[in-house]
Design a protein around this motif. Structure first.
Motif, PDB file in Angstrom:
ATOM      1  N   ARG A   1      -5.194  -3.762 -23.860  1.00 50.12           N
ATOM      2  CA  ARG A   1      -6.375  -4.460 -23.348  1.00 50.12           C
ATOM      3  C   ARG A   1      -7.058  -5.317 -24.392  1.00 50.12           C
ATOM      4  NH1 ARG A   1      -5.429  -4.370 -18.109  1.00 50.12           N
ATOM      5  NH2 ARG A   1      -4.792  -2.295 -17.459  1.00 50.12           N
TER       6      ARG A   1
ATOM      7  N   HIS B   1     -18.364  -2.681 -19.218  1.00 45.46           N
ATOM      8  CA  HIS B   1     -17.615  -2.649 -17.951  1.00 45.46           C
ATOM      9  C   HIS B   1     -18.387  -1.921 -16.847  1.00 45.46           C
ATOM     10  CE1 HIS B   1     -14.297  -3.274 -20.899  1.00 45.46           C
ATOM     11  NE2 HIS B   1     -13.810  -4.029 -19.951  1.00 45.46           N
TER      12      HIS B   1
ATOM     13  N   TYR C   1     -10.408  -3.296 -14.746  1.00 45.12           N
ATOM     14  CA  TYR C   1     -10.177  -4.486 -15.566  1.00 45.12           C
ATOM     15  C   TYR C   1      -9.943  -5.719 -14.687  1.00 45.12           C
ATOM     16  CZ  TYR C   1     -10.063  -2.479 -20.239  1.00 45.12           C
ATOM     17  OH  TYR C   1     -10.410  -1.904 -21.430  1.00 45.12           O
TER      18      TYR C   1
END
Length: 639
Positions: free
Chosen positions: A30, A431, A631
């Protein structure tokens, strides 16, 4: 329970004991999404082989063959190298799988953080820092005496020769410090450039070893292989002596783990890292065996010089000039090993700084070379200072502790990955919006399923109109059956994970009990045999249980898929743990005393800095199955 996991159990950075065992995400997967800086992807299989062979084959082989043959193995030295190579291959298999699944800087520290927990990873990283610093310093101190031999046994020029300082009662070595600074500068130029230089130096060492094999083979066939025509036979010290020799020469294979430390800089890590590790170890093993089979055949093992066995063997056949070629081989071997010792440490410091466990200073990358220059310079200064002021030969055993701890933890990580991979992973608070969005979607989905179940199972008066599972001959509602099966699967899977987790832990306890009791011969017979029995029973039962139960399905999606898969799990990792723990236990009390002081300092650093500044301090833990969806939601929001 929704398909994606239970978002009601979101947790922020854990405190207390759970905080010590918090695990991180496979960050290499990531890094681009989160906008982090990465190391330059410049390395291919050829570069990795050069790093592995150069870091593994040190000057020790030019001395080790004499010592081990005289004291342990005799003519069976070749078999000792083979057995040690097979034992090292067990760790290499584990490294190959983890490095291809988690191709990021940090090597064993990185794998331990992902699979075991933060506190264990910190201790592994801290031990590796000691290993590479002391190892690099010891290698640098060994170069100047060999350089002096090239000058006919005389002294080096005064400004680089060793000098005794009476006031401090120490012998300083300017040559060693200068060599460390040269290698440090080379590492700062770029990973590809430094690897090419290491490949050139390693080639010189390999050529010297091939000279020993070819010229020695010629002499052997010419004179009749006197070393093999002995009345004592091929095993003068018995099988026990041969195995003791294997335990000694095992440390000659340490170094292939340097390949794993460059994982983030490999162009195709899933393919190239396993090939690089395997090829480097295989080449090293073959060269060791060829040299040993020739040398023990030229001279009877009891006549070998323990300090210069190869040069003396050639001199006994009238080839005194061969000593210069062998000395060149020793110098090039030491130089390549020095590069291999200083290469991994800046990357481990960088990985620990990325995770917040060390100051961010160490994670800074040079924009042009994409190398952690600051961490490299700090590493070079530390190693050069030790090499200049200290005779680090007494600290050599501490190098082995870091390596064996890393090997042991990598094998444990493979077991954890296969049977109990992390079911919750941490994400940064940035996030949170995406997590809330996905959580809301799953809540809506669960609510719809519950409504469908209510309609199917209850009539207007809330009386049950259809059984949960239909009677024989009747049809059951597929929605209800699906949810019942899913709930039963979740219960069974949770039980399987608990059994597997406890079994792995008890197996490791059994290994420690067995190896400790077997090694401490001063223990009274009864407690010694009792602990051996308990440890052996735990080890054997753990192997049987792990063989019988299923491995976790989530292992297929852990990290990067499509890479190398370690064979013979759980047998291979457990055998790897057993061998490495046995070697650790037998390193001696003096070594463990020094290492304990270093690890104690590490605990304090972690407690007062690392734990408080960890990047997982405020992380939000979510089900691993939902990470890709979160994501993806983040990417959509950015778009």
């Amino acid at each position: 329970m929704g398909v994606g996991g239970d978002f009601d159990s979101q947790k922020r950075g854990s405190r207390g004991f759970k905080g010590l065992m918090r695990r991180k995400l496979v960050d290499s997967a990531r890094k681009e999404v989160d906008g982090g800086h990465k190391l330059a992807k410049e390395l291919s299989v050829t570069h990795l082989i050069a790093i592995g062979v150069g870091s593994t084959i040190g000057a020790g082989v030019y001395i080790l063959v004499g010592t081990v043959a005289r004291e342990h193995s005799g003519p069976a030295l070749t078999i000792s190298f083979l057995i040690a190579g097979i034992a090292a291959a067990l760790s290499a298999f584990c490294y190959a799988e983890l490095s291809s699944r988690c191709p990021s800087a940090g090597s064993a520290y990185h794998y331990s953080y992902i699979c075991v927990g933060e506190s264990v990873a910190w201790l592994i990283g801290w031990a590796l820092i000691l290993e590479y610093t002391v190892g690099g310093s010891a290698v640098a101190r060994g170069i100047s005496p060999n350089l002096a031999l090239l000058f006919g046994g005389g002294d080096l020029p005064a400004f680089i020769a060793r000098q005794y300082i009476p006031a401090l009662d120490i012998v300083v070595d300017p040559c060693a410090a200068i060599l460390v600074f040269i290698v440090t500068g080379l590492l700062c130029v770029g990973i590809k450039e430094s690897t090419v230089a290491q490949a050139i130096v390693t080639t010189g060492n390999v050529c010297a070893m091939m000279f020993v094999v070819i010229a020695g083979g010629y002499l052997g066939f010419k004179t009749g292989w006197a070393g093999y025509e002995l009345p004592t036979g091929y095993f003068p010290f018995g099988v026990d002596g041969m195995l003791a020799g294997s335990a000694t020469v095992f440390f000659a294979y340490i170094g292939f783990d340097s390949v794993a430390s460059t994982a983030e800089e490999v162009k195709n890590p899933q393919r190239d890292l396993p090939l690089g590790i395997g090829a480097a170890l295989s080449i090293s093993c073959i060269l060791y065996m060829l040299v040993s089979v020739v040398i023990v055949g030229l001279v009877p093992y009891y006549s070998m010089d323990p300090d210069t066995p190869i040069s003396t063997a050639f001199a006994s056949h009238g080839m005194k000039w061969a000593a210069y070629i062998i000395t060149i081989g020793a110098v090039t071997a030491l130089c390549s090993t020095l590069m291999g010792s200083l290469l991994p440490q800046p990357r481990i410091l960088m990985a620990m700084a990325r995770d917040g466990l060390l100051p961010s200073f160490f994670s800074d990358l040079n924009r042009r070379t994409q190398v952690p220059v600051k961490a490299t310079i700090v590493t070079g200064i530390g190693a050069a200072t030790l090499a200049f002021f200290m005779d680090v030969s007494q600290l050599a055993g501490m190098v082995s502790v870091g390596t064996l701890l890393a090997f042991t933890m990598v094998a444990c990580s493979v077991l954890i990955l296969r049977y109990v991979p992390p079911d919750e992973v941490p994400l940064t608070p940035s996030h949170q919006e995406s997590i809330d969005t996905v959580s809301l979607q799953h809540s809506s989905s669960n609510q719809k399923i519950d409504e469908e179940n209510s309609k199917v199972c209850a009539g207007p008066s809330n009386e049950i109109t259809r059984p949960l599972i239909a009677k024989e001959g009747a049809s059951a509602d597929p929605v209800v059956v699906k949810n019942v099966v899913l709930d039963r699967y979740i219960i069974d899977e949770n039980m399987r994970r608990k059994i597997a987790g406890w079994t792995i832990m008890l197996t490791c306890v059994g290994v420690v009990l067995l190896t400790s009791a077997a090694s401490y011969v001063n223990l009274p017979s009864f407690p010694r045999y009792m602990f051996c029995g308990i440890g052996g029973a735990l080890l054997l039962s753990g192997l049987i249980v792990l063989t019988c139960i299923d491995q976790d399905d989530a292992r297929h999606n852990f990290g990067h898929s499509g890479g190398f898969i370690c064979p013979f799990v759980p047998l291979l990792p457990i055998a790897c743990i057993l061998i490495n723990v046995y070697l650790l236990v037998n390193l001696g009390s003096a070594t463990w005393t020094r290492v304990s002081i270093w690890l104690g300092i590490g605990v304090l650093v972690y407690g007062f800095y690392g734990r408080r500044h960890s990047s997982l301090q405020n992380a939000v833990y979510v089900p691993a199955a939902d990470v890709d969806e979160i994501y993806g939601s983040s990417s959509n929001c950015l778009a």
